[in-house]
Design a protein around this motif. Structure first.
Motif, PDB file in Angstrom:
ATOM      1  N   ASN A  56      29.804  40.311  74.973  1.00 33.13           N
ATOM      2  CA  ASN A  56      30.717  39.169  75.088  1.00 33.13           C
ATOM      3  C   ASN A  56      29.905  37.898  74.871  1.00 33.13           C
ATOM      4  OD1 ASN A  56      29.425  38.579  77.585  1.00 33.13           O
ATOM      5  ND2 ASN A  56      30.885  39.868  78.689  1.00 33.13           N
ATOM      6  N   ASP A  57      30.519  36.741  75.070  1.00 36.12           N
ATOM      7  CA  ASP A  57      29.776  35.504  74.806  1.00 36.12           C
ATOM      8  C   ASP A  57      28.770  35.167  75.895  1.00 36.12           C
ATOM      9  OD1 ASP A  57      31.566  34.789  76.768  1.00 36.12           O
ATOM     10  OD2 ASP A  57      32.581  33.248  75.580  1.00 36.12           O
ATOM     11  N   THR A 107      25.990  34.408  71.079  1.00 35.52           N
ATOM     12  CA  THR A 107      27.180  35.078  70.563  1.00 35.52           C
ATOM     13  C   THR A 107      28.406  34.199  70.802  1.00 35.52           C
ATOM     14  OG1 THR A 107      26.209  37.248  70.988  1.00 35.52           O
ATOM     15  CG2 THR A 107      28.612  37.145  70.762  1.00 35.52           C
ATOM     16  N   LYS A 108      29.270  34.119  69.797  1.00 36.43           N
ATOM     17  CA  LYS A 108      30.493  33.339  69.911  1.00 36.43           C
ATOM     18  C   LYS A 108      31.697  34.250  69.738  1.00 36.43           C
ATOM     19  CE  LYS A 108      28.440  29.061  68.116  1.00 36.43           C
ATOM     20  NZ  LYS A 108      28.522  28.021  67.059  1.00 36.43           N
ATOM     21  N   VAL A 109      32.675  34.103  70.625  1.00 37.98           N
ATOM     22  CA  VAL A 109      33.920  34.862  70.551  1.00 37.98           C
ATOM     23  C   VAL A 109      35.073  33.873  70.561  1.00 37.98           C
ATOM     24  CG1 VAL A 109      35.348  36.634  71.627  1.00 37.98           C
ATOM     25  CG2 VAL A 109      32.848  36.802  71.773  1.00 37.98           C
ATOM     26  N   GLU A 110      35.844  33.865  69.490  1.00 36.62           N
ATOM     27  CA  GLU A 110      36.952  32.923  69.373  1.00 36.62           C
ATOM     28  C   GLU A 110      38.232  33.659  69.008  1.00 36.62           C
ATOM     29  OE1 GLU A 110      35.632  30.324  66.323  1.00 36.62           O
ATOM     30  OE2 GLU A 110      34.119  29.322  67.564  1.00 36.62           O
ATOM     31  N   HIS A 163      40.351  38.535  67.464  1.00 33.54           N
ATOM     32  CA  HIS A 163      39.229  37.644  67.745  1.00 33.54           C
ATOM     33  C   HIS A 163      38.253  37.624  66.583  1.00 33.54           C
ATOM     34  CE1 HIS A 163      40.736  38.207  71.849  1.00 33.54           C
ATOM     35  NE2 HIS A 163      40.147  37.056  72.113  1.00 33.54           N
ATOM     36  N   VAL A 197      34.290  37.248  65.978  1.00 29.43           N
ATOM     37  CA  VAL A 197      33.044  37.388  66.723  1.00 29.43           C
ATOM     38  C   VAL A 197      31.874  37.039  65.816  1.00 29.43           C
ATOM     39  CG1 VAL A 197      31.551  38.960  68.017  1.00 29.43           C
ATOM     40  CG2 VAL A 197      34.045  39.195  68.168  1.00 29.43           C
TER      41      VAL A 197
END
Length: 206
Positions: free
Chosen positions: A10-11, A22-25, A38, A40
């Motif tokens: 996860n972020d 890490t980026k999760v949008e 999402h 990632v």
């Protein structure tokens, strides 16, 4: 019985110092779009992951160039006491060609602490050379790396097309067990990938 040897992604997943977070949008919101999705953005060496030869070897193979059976093999468990690798323990582990050797240092308990990336031992060169001679498929660690700069152990293994698994967890559950390792990365044409690594315990015959 199966044991998950992989960290959650996860972020908040720790990254090696200097690497991008890490980026999760969201790319789709269920209530608004009728589906959830999402986007990632993650490095190839984040979380439980596999290093391909091209990580440190010029002209080395990328993950997609490796046969699928290289990611599956009989597991051998080796306990590391007090951050000290012992070649005698390795020699007594009944390692055969094609095995996947997992070293349990106990350091995974520090995964979310700065010390995890700063205070870890290097695998000695004689052990690395022994495993190359034994023709193993992969070598895994519950550490962020099996060495420090200039990455001699990385080069020893990956130069021999022996893959490296880093940031494993739950290895203590394998002590005294016979098991098969399934270490499956994404089929990326790249130097490495996060992976789902599991162990399937051998069922005793009655």
């Amino acid at each position: 019985m199966y044991i998950d040897l992989s960290v959650i992604i996860n972020d908040k997943t720790p990254v090696y110092p200097g690497d991008q977070e890490t980026k999760v949008e969201p790319s789709g919101i269920l209530q608004d779009d009728g589906y959830e999705g999402h986007y990632v953005s993650i490095g190839t060496h984040v979380g439980t992951h596999i290093d391909a030869p091209s990580h440190v070897i010029a002209g080395g193979k990328t993950l997609d160039q490796l046969p699928i059976d290289q990611f599956i093999g009989r597991g051998r468990y080796i306990r590391v006491e007090n951050k000290t690798f012992d070649i005698n323990n390795v020699k007594h582990a009944n390692i055969q060609p094609g095995d996947i050797v997992l070293f349990n240092t106990g350091l995974s308990k520090n995964y979310h602490e700065a010390s995890y990336f700063e205070d870890y031992p290097s695998l000695p060169e004689d052990i690395a050379n022994y495993l190359v001679g034994a023709k193993v498929k992969m070598v895994g660690f519950d550490m962020c790396s099996p060495d420090h700069e200039p990455l001699l152990i990385h080069k020893t293994f990956l130069g021999a097309d022996i893959l490296i698994i880093e940031n494993l967890i739950n290895l203590e559950l394998l002590a005294g067990k016979e098991f098969t390792v399934y270490a499956l990365p994404m089929n990326l044409q790249l130097d490495g990938s996060p992976a789902r690594v599991i162990a399937r315990l051998k069922t005793p015959k009655h």
